[in-house]
Design a protein around this motif. Sequence first.
Motif, PDB file in Angstrom:
ATOM      1  N   THR A 151     -21.352  -2.866 -20.830  1.00  0.00           N
ATOM      2  CA  THR A 151     -20.295  -2.271 -19.870  1.00  0.00           C
ATOM      3  C   THR A 151     -19.046  -3.157 -20.327  1.00  0.00           C
ATOM      4  OG1 THR A 151     -21.750  -2.097 -18.002  1.00  0.00           O
ATOM      5  CG2 THR A 151     -19.428  -2.733 -17.514  1.00  0.00           C
ATOM      6  N   LYS A 152     -19.312  -4.440 -20.652  1.00  0.00           N
ATOM      7  CA  LYS A 152     -18.158  -5.096 -21.142  1.00  0.00           C
ATOM      8  C   LYS A 152     -17.491  -4.827 -22.464  1.00  0.00           C
ATOM      9  CE  LYS A 152     -15.310  -8.821 -21.179  1.00  0.00           C
ATOM     10  NZ  LYS A 152     -14.262  -8.839 -20.734  1.00  0.00           N
ATOM     11  N   LEU A 153     -18.514  -4.386 -23.420  1.00  0.00           N
ATOM     12  CA  LEU A 153     -18.026  -3.830 -24.656  1.00  0.00           C
ATOM     13  C   LEU A 153     -17.237  -2.406 -24.317  1.00  0.00           C
ATOM     14  CD1 LEU A 153     -17.979  -3.612 -27.833  1.00  0.00           C
ATOM     15  CD2 LEU A 153     -20.164  -2.571 -27.494  1.00  0.00           C
ATOM     16  N   ALA A 154     -17.855  -1.631 -23.492  1.00  0.00           N
ATOM     17  CA  ALA A 154     -17.056  -0.276 -23.269  1.00  0.00           C
ATOM     18  C   ALA A 154     -15.667  -0.267 -22.595  1.00  0.00           C
ATOM     19  CB  ALA A 154     -18.100   0.563 -22.283  1.00  0.00           C
ATOM     20  N   GLN A 155     -15.598  -1.448 -21.770  1.00  0.00           N
ATOM     21  CA  GLN A 155     -14.227  -1.890 -21.088  1.00  0.00           C
ATOM     22  C   GLN A 155     -13.208  -2.277 -22.204  1.00  0.00           C
ATOM     23  OE1 GLN A 155     -14.714  -5.073 -18.519  1.00  0.00           O
ATOM     24  NE2 GLN A 155     -12.929  -4.585 -17.302  1.00  0.00           N
ATOM     25  N   GLU A 156     -13.745  -3.187 -23.081  1.00  0.00           N
ATOM     26  CA  GLU A 156     -12.712  -3.244 -24.111  1.00  0.00           C
ATOM     27  C   GLU A 156     -12.540  -2.259 -24.964  1.00  0.00           C
ATOM     28  OE1 GLU A 156     -11.324  -6.528 -24.161  1.00  0.00           O
ATOM     29  OE2 GLU A 156     -12.402  -6.695 -22.581  1.00  0.00           O
ATOM     30  N   LEU A 157     -13.369  -1.358 -25.279  1.00  0.00           N
ATOM     31  CA  LEU A 157     -13.213  -0.276 -26.254  1.00  0.00           C
ATOM     32  C   LEU A 157     -12.083   0.628 -25.551  1.00  0.00           C
ATOM     33  CD1 LEU A 157     -16.906   0.584 -27.434  1.00  0.00           C
ATOM     34  CD2 LEU A 157     -15.010  -0.327 -28.853  1.00  0.00           C
ATOM     35  N   LYS A 158     -12.114   0.803 -24.161  1.00  0.00           N
ATOM     36  CA  LYS A 158     -11.291   1.721 -23.600  1.00  0.00           C
ATOM     37  C   LYS A 158      -9.780   1.149 -23.595  1.00  0.00           C
ATOM     38  CE  LYS A 158     -11.873   5.129 -21.796  1.00  0.00           C
ATOM     39  NZ  LYS A 158     -11.704   6.634 -22.998  1.00  0.00           N
ATOM     40  N   LYS A 159      -9.818  -0.134 -23.797  1.00  0.00           N
ATOM     41  CA  LYS A 159      -8.384  -0.794 -23.849  1.00  0.00           C
ATOM     42  C   LYS A 159      -7.686  -0.529 -25.048  1.00  0.00           C
ATOM     43  CE  LYS A 159      -9.243  -4.999 -21.222  1.00  0.00           C
ATOM     44  NZ  LYS A 159      -9.497  -6.307 -21.143  1.00  0.00           N
ATOM     45  N   LEU A 160      -8.505   0.024 -26.076  1.00  0.00           N
ATOM     46  CA  LEU A 160      -7.995   0.599 -27.469  1.00  0.00           C
ATOM     47  C   LEU A 160      -7.847   2.076 -27.232  1.00  0.00           C
ATOM     48  CD1 LEU A 160     -10.333  -1.344 -29.840  1.00  0.00           C
ATOM     49  CD2 LEU A 160      -8.213  -1.934 -29.191  1.00  0.00           C
ATOM     50  N   ARG A 161      -7.843   2.590 -26.216  1.00  0.00           N
ATOM     51  CA  ARG A 161      -7.627   4.042 -25.937  1.00  0.00           C
ATOM     52  C   ARG A 161      -8.740   5.002 -26.778  1.00  0.00           C
ATOM     53  NH1 ARG A 161      -3.446   4.517 -22.455  1.00  0.00           N
ATOM     54  NH2 ARG A 161      -2.110   2.816 -22.338  1.00  0.00           N
ATOM     55  N   LEU A 162     -10.078   4.544 -26.888  1.00  0.00           N
ATOM     56  CA  LEU A 162     -10.793   5.240 -27.675  1.00  0.00           C
ATOM     57  C   LEU A 162     -11.753   6.120 -26.814  1.00  0.00           C
ATOM     58  CD1 LEU A 162     -12.097   2.212 -30.052  1.00  0.00           C
ATOM     59  CD2 LEU A 162     -10.363   4.332 -30.728  1.00  0.00           C
ATOM     60  N   HIS A 163     -12.070   7.407 -27.283  1.00  0.00           N
ATOM     61  CA  HIS A 163     -12.997   8.146 -26.544  1.00  0.00           C
ATOM     62  C   HIS A 163     -14.510   7.484 -26.729  1.00  0.00           C
ATOM     63  CE1 HIS A 163     -15.840  11.660 -25.861  1.00  0.00           C
ATOM     64  NE2 HIS A 163     -14.729  12.135 -25.157  1.00  0.00           N
ATOM     65  N   ILE A 164     -15.332   7.476 -25.711  1.00  0.00           N
ATOM     66  CA  ILE A 164     -16.470   6.855 -25.992  1.00  0.00           C
ATOM     67  C   ILE A 164     -17.800   7.950 -25.480  1.00  0.00           C
ATOM     68  CG2 ILE A 164     -18.086   5.057 -25.414  1.00  0.00           C
ATOM     69  CD1 ILE A 164     -15.704   3.404 -24.485  1.00  0.00           C
ATOM     70  N   THR A 165     -18.421   8.213 -26.489  1.00  0.00           N
ATOM     71  CA  THR A 165     -19.988   8.855 -26.014  1.00  0.00           C
ATOM     72  C   THR A 165     -20.980   7.860 -25.877  1.00  0.00           C
ATOM     73  OG1 THR A 165     -19.193  10.828 -27.417  1.00  0.00           O
ATOM     74  CG2 THR A 165     -21.356  10.405 -26.907  1.00  0.00           C
ATOM     75  N   MET A 166     -21.665   7.998 -24.979  1.00  0.00           N
ATOM     76  CA  MET A 166     -22.980   6.993 -24.911  1.00  0.00           C
ATOM     77  C   MET A 166     -24.119   8.110 -24.693  1.00  0.00           C
ATOM     78  SD  MET A 166     -24.255   4.347 -22.122  1.00  0.00           S
ATOM     79  CE  MET A 166     -24.594   5.721 -20.796  1.00  0.00           C
TER      80      MET A 166
END
Length: 300
Positions: free
Chosen positions: A120-135
């Motif tokens: 969750t923490k990792l995904a939150q930080e990745l979103k700050k980079l405006r990246l699209h995330i697939t899990m």
Amino acid sequence: MKIRLVKGGVFPILENKEGEVDSQMLQTGFDVSGTIQGEGKLSGIPSLFIRLAGCNLRCSWKAFDGSLDFCDTPYSSHKLEDFDELDVEEIIAIVKRNLHGIRHIILSGGEPTLQNLGVTKLAQELKKLRLHITMETNGILFFPQLARYIDLFSISPKLRSSEPDKEKISKMDFPIEEVLVDQHKSIRKNLESIQKYINYCHTKDDYYGDHPKAELKRRSDKDFQLKFVISKANEDEEIKQEYLDQLGNWTPEDILLMPLGSSRNFLEKTSHMVAAMAVKNRWQYCPRIHIDLFDNTQYV
Ligand code: SF4
């Protein structure tokens, strides 16, 4: 917060900490696996992968011709012998160095939800980079705090054919503890959790609001796919009876059938049968582009 990744679990890597291409690291032209998303609605898109270590299942299959196939990433599940533990900040630093224009991140495993807090923490930080995330997940566990940061839930519910049994285990070159065999059988299907993922991709119709008649409508910022691995004929019946008849708010475009096989040879045995099954049901056939391109080359 530490996260457990398989060895070299962020890929493809172009640059080391000093900003140089390290000869010990993989140089990623377009000639190795791990460069693109190979499966599902976003297949073909250049992506950076983060592969988490550990899984709560132990999938193994027997194909229609009697041949056996196991989890295609055993080093993240059955055969987890080596792993890295990295801080979220360290992972983010590796990601930043290696994006080079890539906008898509794949959180995969293993099973990412087993490390819910860290991921969750990792995904939150990745979103700050405006990246699209697939899990990518087997769909057994759902955490709304984590779901918040994910754009595409790639859920791969497991069918009966994935269950390990004595014959399969006897032919594996790595042991599976009996308790994990039983665990696979008892937890592999969690309809409630899958429905939560699906519902998370919907919102209530504005017109009816909280009225009981209110229908859910699809959110534009969240998507899901149910990706089933098919090993033999008639598994579409199991998909319908055991899953789709009991789940709501999906459309045929969300249902993907993917042939069993982690090599070109194996895929050839199943792909035509699976394509026909998909068309018959008006679902999607899901090719495995990375195997077409790279065969069974393992990177991570
Ligand atoms: S759920 Fe996925 S990662 Fe886990 S054992 Fe099955 S195929 Fe492998």
